[in-house]
Write a protein that holds these residues in place. Structure first.
Motif, PDB file in Angstrom:
ATOM      1  N   PHE A 239     -97.947  -4.666   8.212  1.00 27.12           N
ATOM      2  CA  PHE A 239     -97.964  -6.105   8.450  1.00 27.12           C
ATOM      3  C   PHE A 239     -96.526  -6.583   8.648  1.00 27.12           C
ATOM      4  CE2 PHE A 239     -97.677 -10.511   6.899  1.00 27.12           C
ATOM      5  CZ  PHE A 239     -98.583 -11.111   7.755  1.00 27.12           C
ATOM      6  N   LYS A 240     -96.263  -7.251   9.738  1.00 24.48           N
ATOM      7  CA  LYS A 240     -94.912  -7.673  10.096  1.00 24.48           C
ATOM      8  C   LYS A 240     -94.800  -9.199  10.092  1.00 24.48           C
ATOM      9  CE  LYS A 240     -93.862  -3.364  10.842  1.00 24.48           C
ATOM     10  NZ  LYS A 240     -93.060  -2.627   9.825  1.00 24.48           N
ATOM     11  N   PRO A 241     -94.136  -9.787   9.092  1.00 17.69           N
ATOM     12  CA  PRO A 241     -93.952 -11.236   9.087  1.00 17.69           C
ATOM     13  C   PRO A 241     -93.272 -11.764  10.351  1.00 17.69           C
ATOM     14  CG  PRO A 241     -93.402 -10.326   6.936  1.00 17.69           C
ATOM     15  CD  PRO A 241     -93.628  -9.164   7.854  1.00 17.69           C
ATOM     16  N   ALA A 242     -92.433 -10.935  10.977  1.00 16.79           N
ATOM     17  CA  ALA A 242     -91.753 -11.369  12.199  1.00 16.79           C
ATOM     18  C   ALA A 242     -92.724 -11.694  13.318  1.00 16.79           C
ATOM     19  CB  ALA A 242     -90.776 -10.289  12.662  1.00 16.79           C
ATOM     20  N   ASN A 243     -93.924 -11.134  13.263  1.00 17.64           N
ATOM     21  CA  ASN A 243     -94.930 -11.430  14.281  1.00 17.64           C
ATOM     22  C   ASN A 243     -95.563 -12.806  14.081  1.00 17.64           C
ATOM     23  OD1 ASN A 243     -94.485  -8.916  15.422  1.00 17.64           O
ATOM     24  ND2 ASN A 243     -96.179  -7.942  14.325  1.00 17.64           N
ATOM     25  N   VAL A 244     -95.325 -13.380  12.908  1.00 17.14           N
ATOM     26  CA  VAL A 244     -95.892 -14.692  12.590  1.00 17.14           C
ATOM     27  C   VAL A 244     -94.820 -15.772  12.634  1.00 17.14           C
ATOM     28  CG1 VAL A 244     -97.156 -16.039  10.865  1.00 17.14           C
ATOM     29  CG2 VAL A 244     -97.626 -13.591  11.125  1.00 17.14           C
ATOM     30  N   LEU A 245     -93.638 -15.464  12.125  1.00 23.66           N
ATOM     31  CA  LEU A 245     -92.571 -16.457  12.020  1.00 23.66           C
ATOM     32  C   LEU A 245     -91.918 -16.742  13.370  1.00 23.66           C
ATOM     33  CD1 LEU A 245     -90.891 -15.169   8.757  1.00 23.66           C
ATOM     34  CD2 LEU A 245     -92.317 -17.216   8.994  1.00 23.66           C
ATOM     35  N   ALA A 246     -91.538 -17.980  13.566  1.00 25.17           N
ATOM     36  CA  ALA A 246     -90.798 -18.381  14.762  1.00 25.17           C
ATOM     37  C   ALA A 246     -89.323 -18.014  14.591  1.00 25.17           C
ATOM     38  CB  ALA A 246     -90.953 -19.874  14.992  1.00 25.17           C
ATOM     39  N   ALA A 247     -88.590 -17.994  15.705  1.00 25.39           N
ATOM     40  CA  ALA A 247     -87.189 -17.561  15.684  1.00 25.39           C
ATOM     41  C   ALA A 247     -86.311 -18.367  14.722  1.00 25.39           C
ATOM     42  CB  ALA A 247     -86.614 -17.616  17.092  1.00 25.39           C
ATOM     43  N   ALA A 273     -93.433 -27.415  12.023  1.00 25.75           N
ATOM     44  CA  ALA A 273     -94.398 -26.319  12.012  1.00 25.75           C
ATOM     45  C   ALA A 273     -94.067 -25.295  13.087  1.00 25.75           C
ATOM     46  CB  ALA A 273     -95.814 -26.861  12.214  1.00 25.75           C
ATOM     47  N   GLU A 274     -93.640 -25.770  14.257  1.00 26.86           N
ATOM     48  CA  GLU A 274     -93.323 -24.865  15.367  1.00 26.86           C
ATOM     49  C   GLU A 274     -92.047 -24.074  15.104  1.00 26.86           C
ATOM     50  OE1 GLU A 274     -96.149 -27.796  16.544  1.00 26.86           O
ATOM     51  OE2 GLU A 274     -94.157 -28.017  15.639  1.00 26.86           O
ATOM     52  N   GLN A 275     -91.136 -24.613  14.317  1.00 31.28           N
ATOM     53  CA  GLN A 275     -89.925 -23.872  13.959  1.00 31.28           C
ATOM     54  C   GLN A 275     -90.206 -22.808  12.893  1.00 31.28           C
ATOM     55  OE1 GLN A 275     -87.562 -27.285  12.810  1.00 31.28           O
ATOM     56  NE2 GLN A 275     -86.268 -27.112  14.629  1.00 31.28           N
ATOM     57  N   LEU A 276     -91.287 -23.011  12.147  1.00 37.39           N
ATOM     58  CA  LEU A 276     -91.595 -22.050  11.080  1.00 37.39           C
ATOM     59  C   LEU A 276     -92.444 -20.895  11.595  1.00 37.39           C
ATOM     60  CD1 LEU A 276     -91.118 -21.848   7.898  1.00 37.39           C
ATOM     61  CD2 LEU A 276     -93.599 -22.142   7.819  1.00 37.39           C
ATOM     62  N   VAL A 277     -93.549 -21.205  12.269  1.00 39.30           N
ATOM     63  CA  VAL A 277     -94.450 -20.149  12.737  1.00 39.30           C
ATOM     64  C   VAL A 277     -94.690 -20.309  14.232  1.00 39.30           C
ATOM     65  CG1 VAL A 277     -95.579 -19.829  10.516  1.00 39.30           C
ATOM     66  CG2 VAL A 277     -96.513 -21.495  12.116  1.00 39.30           C
ATOM     67  N   GLU A 278     -94.907 -19.195  14.887  1.00 38.30           N
ATOM     68  CA  GLU A 278     -95.149 -19.204  16.330  1.00 38.30           C
ATOM     69  C   GLU A 278     -96.337 -20.107  16.664  1.00 38.30           C
ATOM     70  OE1 GLU A 278     -93.491 -18.030  18.715  1.00 38.30           O
ATOM     71  OE2 GLU A 278     -92.125 -16.546  17.838  1.00 38.30           O
ATOM     72  N   GLY A 279     -96.105 -21.049  17.576  1.00 40.55           N
ATOM     73  CA  GLY A 279     -97.177 -21.958  17.979  1.00 40.55           C
ATOM     74  C   GLY A 279     -97.515 -23.006  16.947  1.00 40.55           C
ATOM     75  N   GLY A 280     -96.827 -22.992  15.816  1.00 39.64           N
ATOM     76  CA  GLY A 280     -97.060 -23.997  14.781  1.00 39.64           C
ATOM     77  C   GLY A 280     -98.278 -23.757  13.917  1.00 39.64           C
TER      78      GLY A 280
END
Length: 365
Positions: A239-247, A273-280
């Motif tokens: 499980f990769k948190p980077a796949n969920v978190l935004a840049a 929300a969009e800054q935290l996770v991809e797509g918010g």
């Protein structure tokens, strides 16, 4: 030769955090075995009431593998009653520096008050740091089955230090530790051996995580979500948190290793929300995965339960415990549900300290 083997094994465990169960003397891989013990430095409010030992002890991960953990064993100076209460602390962070056994700054005020009340009643307190806080493993934050095991094994360790202690024990915890307390009750019949669990206290525990995870991104408490993603990764490396978190969120990840709770929360509190996770939005599959590790009592508890929650809780909404109470009752288990009107996430602990201790006393009698 046996002494040398034991020393080698202890060194391997201390260095690596994991040891193969067949290596070295069998007793050194038994959950609760104390690998080291030293005098602990306690906050003044507790040192007046107890002597303390900081220990490194054997526990297991959620797959049954042997690992190490650290924690405290606090022995009352007076009125000792030879019963053990395990204290599960609330969120401190993910880094080793966030272990309450060595960092008094994260031995939160509400925890000190709760533990002081237990000590004043004459009970020995076993207070785990949880795996990965103070040891080399990653901390499985909010993975309840991990915290539950370390809670039970800290009780075993306390009894290994003091053979006069009864097999009877109660688990008591707040927030992350409240969830761990409920998991301990769930695990006890198959895990705690000859110990006798008399009750479990959960103050503002996380439960029914799927109900709030979709709404955390973009709020001041979204640092909890970042930590929780890494908690899953600690037990599921694929499980990769980077796949969920935004840049923008990824750019702040260094705080997970350099800071504890307040620093982590401050680093993320103003993100959209969009800054935290991809797509918010946290993907539905991720929400399901997180809930599978975090939600307590997916099987029946094995002891009476005291559930405490403040109506003004800003971290774990009160309605989650309303839902949880119904789920506990569906198992047919004895439940006492105490609502603390106007209490926040932390003040609920302070305002219920006497109530909780009275409930525990009734379990021991």
């Amino acid at each position: 030769m046996k002494k040398i083997s034991r020393l080698i094994l202890a060194a391997v465990i201390a260095a690596c955090g994991v040891v193969v169960a067949t290596a070295g003397p069998a007793y050194a891989t038994v959950p609760g075995y104390v690998l080291s013990s030293s005098t602990a430095s306690l906050p003044p409010s507790l040192s007046a009431l107890a002597t303390g030992k900081r220990i490194q002890y054997v526990t297991t991960n959620i797959n049954g593998g042997v690992i190490t953990a650290t924690g405290l064993v606090l022995t009352p100076r007076t009125n000792k009653k030879n019963r053990v209460v395990a204290w599960g602390h609330g969120t401190t962070g993910l880094a080793d520096t966030c272990a309450p056994s060595t960092n008094q700054a994260v031995f939160w005020e509400e925890a000190r008050i709760a533990v002081a009340e237990l000590l004043e009643r004459g009970w020995t307190v076993a207070a785990p740091d949880y795996p990965g806080l103070g040891t080399v493993q990653q901390h499985p934050y909010l993975v309840g089955a991990s915290a539950g095991r370390s809670i039970i094994d800290n009780v075993r360790a306390a009894r290994n230090l003091d053979s006069a202690l009864s097999t009877q024990y109660v688990v008591d915890g707040h927030s992350q530790g409240g969830t761990g307390s409920l998991f301990a009750s769930q695990l006890a019949p198959s895990y705690d051996g000859n110990l006798v669990l008399k009750g479990a206290v959960a103050i503002a525990p996380l439960s029914n995580a799927q109900e709030i995870i979709p709404y955390i991104a973009g709020t001041p408490v979204q640092g909890y979500l970042v930590m929780a993603l890494f908690g899953v990764a600690a037990v599921e490396p694929s499980f990769k948190p980077a796949n969920v978190l935004a840049a923008p969120a990824e750019a702040q990840l260094g705080v997970l290793q350099t800071g504890c709770l307040y620093e982590i929360m401050a680093a993320y509190e103003n993100f959209t929300a969009e800054q935290l996770v991809e797509g918010g939005t946290v993907p539905a599959a991720v929400i399901t995965k997180m809930a599978s590790y975090e939600n307590p009592l997916q099987t029946a508890p094995s002891s009476p339960i005291l559930l405490v929650h403040g109506t003004d809780d800003e971290a774990v909404p009160y309605f989650l415990s309303e839902m949880l109470a119904g789920q506990i009752q569906a198992y047919g288990v004895s439940l006492t549900f105490e609502t603390i009107e106007g209490a926040t996430h932390d003040t609920a602990v302070i305002q219920s300290a006497d109530l909780v201790a009275n409930w525990i006393a009734a379990r021991f009698t």
